[in-house]
Enzyme design. Structure first.
Site, PDB file in Angstrom:
ATOM      1  CG  ASP A   5      -1.446   3.760   0.162  1.00  0.00           C
ATOM      2  OD1 ASP A   5      -1.818   5.039   0.734  1.00  0.00           O
ATOM      3  OD2 ASP A   5      -1.246   3.805  -0.961  1.00  0.00           O
ATOM      4  CG  ASN A  31      -1.535  14.322   3.211  1.00  0.00           C
ATOM      5  OD1 ASN A  31      -0.547  15.032   3.762  1.00  0.00           O
ATOM      6  ND2 ASN A  31      -1.249  13.494   2.498  1.00  0.00           N
ATOM      7  CG  HIS A  41     -13.756   9.275   3.206  1.00  0.00           C
ATOM      8  ND1 HIS A  41     -14.884   8.934   3.018  1.00  0.00           N
ATOM      9  CD2 HIS A  41     -13.439   8.582   4.118  1.00  0.00           C
ATOM     10  CE1 HIS A  41     -15.572   8.280   3.915  1.00  0.00           C
ATOM     11  NE2 HIS A  41     -14.311   7.884   4.625  1.00  0.00           N
ATOM     12  CG  HIS A 100      -7.155   9.140   4.205  1.00  0.00           C
ATOM     13  ND1 HIS A 100      -7.819  10.418   3.324  1.00  0.00           N
ATOM     14  CD2 HIS A 100      -5.602   9.424   3.652  1.00  0.00           C
ATOM     15  CE1 HIS A 100      -6.939  10.804   2.497  1.00  0.00           C
ATOM     16  NE2 HIS A 100      -5.601  10.520   2.766  1.00  0.00           N
ATOM     17  CG  HIS A 146      -1.306   8.599   4.781  1.00  0.00           C
ATOM     18  ND1 HIS A 146      -1.099   7.925   3.458  1.00  0.00           N
ATOM     19  CD2 HIS A 146      -2.072   9.681   4.505  1.00  0.00           C
ATOM     20  CE1 HIS A 146      -1.650   8.653   2.651  1.00  0.00           C
ATOM     21  NE2 HIS A 146      -2.202   9.876   3.141  1.00  0.00           N
TER      22      HIS A 146
HETATM   23  P1  AMP Z   1      -3.930  11.636   0.496  1.00  0.00           P
HETATM   24  O1  AMP Z   1      -2.940  12.370  -0.509  1.00  0.00           O
HETATM   25  O2  AMP Z   1      -3.437  11.581   1.744  1.00  0.00           O
HETATM   26  O3  AMP Z   1      -5.366  11.858  -0.072  1.00  0.00           O
HETATM   27  O4  AMP Z   1      -3.626   9.986   0.221  1.00  0.00           O
HETATM   28  C1  AMP Z   1      -4.450   9.129  -0.628  1.00  0.00           C
HETATM   29  C2  AMP Z   1      -3.855   7.929  -0.549  1.00  0.00           C
HETATM   30  O5  AMP Z   1      -4.744   6.930  -0.961  1.00  0.00           O
HETATM   31  C3  AMP Z   1      -2.443   7.849  -1.466  1.00  0.00           C
HETATM   32  O6  AMP Z   1      -1.476   7.140  -0.547  1.00  0.00           O
HETATM   33  C4  AMP Z   1      -3.031   6.703  -2.515  1.00  0.00           C
HETATM   34  O7  AMP Z   1      -1.719   5.627  -2.717  1.00  0.00           O
HETATM   35  C5  AMP Z   1      -3.866   5.858  -1.775  1.00  0.00           C
HETATM   36  N1  AMP Z   1      -4.904   5.144  -2.469  1.00  0.00           N
HETATM   37  C6  AMP Z   1      -5.526   5.419  -3.685  1.00  0.00           C
HETATM   38  N2  AMP Z   1      -6.460   4.763  -4.072  1.00  0.00           N
HETATM   39  C7  AMP Z   1      -6.535   3.552  -3.214  1.00  0.00           C
HETATM   40  C8  AMP Z   1      -6.937   2.196  -3.058  1.00  0.00           C
HETATM   41  N3  AMP Z   1      -7.957   1.878  -4.297  1.00  0.00           N
HETATM   42  N4  AMP Z   1      -6.783   1.561  -2.146  1.00  0.00           N
HETATM   43  C9  AMP Z   1      -5.777   1.719  -1.450  1.00  0.00           C
HETATM   44  N5  AMP Z   1      -5.132   2.995  -1.249  1.00  0.00           N
HETATM   45  C10 AMP Z   1      -5.367   3.936  -2.393  1.00  0.00           C
END
Ligand code: AMP
Length: 118
Positions: free
Chosen positions: A38, A96, A107, A109, A111
């Site tokens: 992340d 989330n 998309h 995912h 964490h």
């Molecule tokens: P969510 O709120 O569960 O959709 O979390 C999205 C996550 O994606 C956040 O923790 C961001 O820090 C992470 N994120 C956003 N852009 C990137 C990226 N280019 N590379 C890696 N992580 C990212």
């Protein structure tokens, strides 16, 4: 609004990562899944695991992904945890889904957080 239902929108950062438009700090991948760090870590070790096919969230992944995609996804979670040795001290998995959870990237995912006391 980012609801749990509705269509997949290709205009998201993980779609661009999967398609090589923007780079990521990759950990591992298999045929259907990718894991990477992340960019804005919330713990000492913070990685993300995403399917390569287009699923908006946990709900759509569970409803529409193939058995093989699901197996590959959870294998990638396990192999990423092992590669980073997170099983030693323990770790947390979070996904989330939708507006109430503040899902930012539409998309699917998970964490994975670890490397410290959470
Ligand atoms: P969510 O709120 O569960 O959709 O979390 C999205 C996550 O994606 C956040 O923790 C961001 O820090 C992470 N994120 C956003 N852009 C990137 C990226 N280019 N590379 C890696 N992580 C990212």
């Amino acid at each position: 609004m980012n609801s749990c239902n509705g269509d997949y929108n290709e205009d998201n950062i993980f779609f661009k990562i999967i398609n090589g438009v923007i780079p990521c700090n990759k950990i591992i991948e298999n045929q259907n899944t990718l894991s990477f760090y992340d960019v804005n870590p919330k713990a000492l070790i913070h990685l993300l695991v995403i399917p390569k096919n287009n699923y908006k969230n946990f709900f759509s992944f569970q409803e529409s992904a193939t058995f093989q995609e699901k197996e590959d996804f959870w294998n990638c979670v396990q192999e990423s945890v092992k590669k980073l040795n997170l099983q030693q001290g323990g770790f947390r998995i979070i996904s989330n889904c939708g507006q109430f959870a503040n899902q930012e990237v539409p998309h699917f995912h998970v964490h994975i957080l670890g490397g410290q006391q959470l």
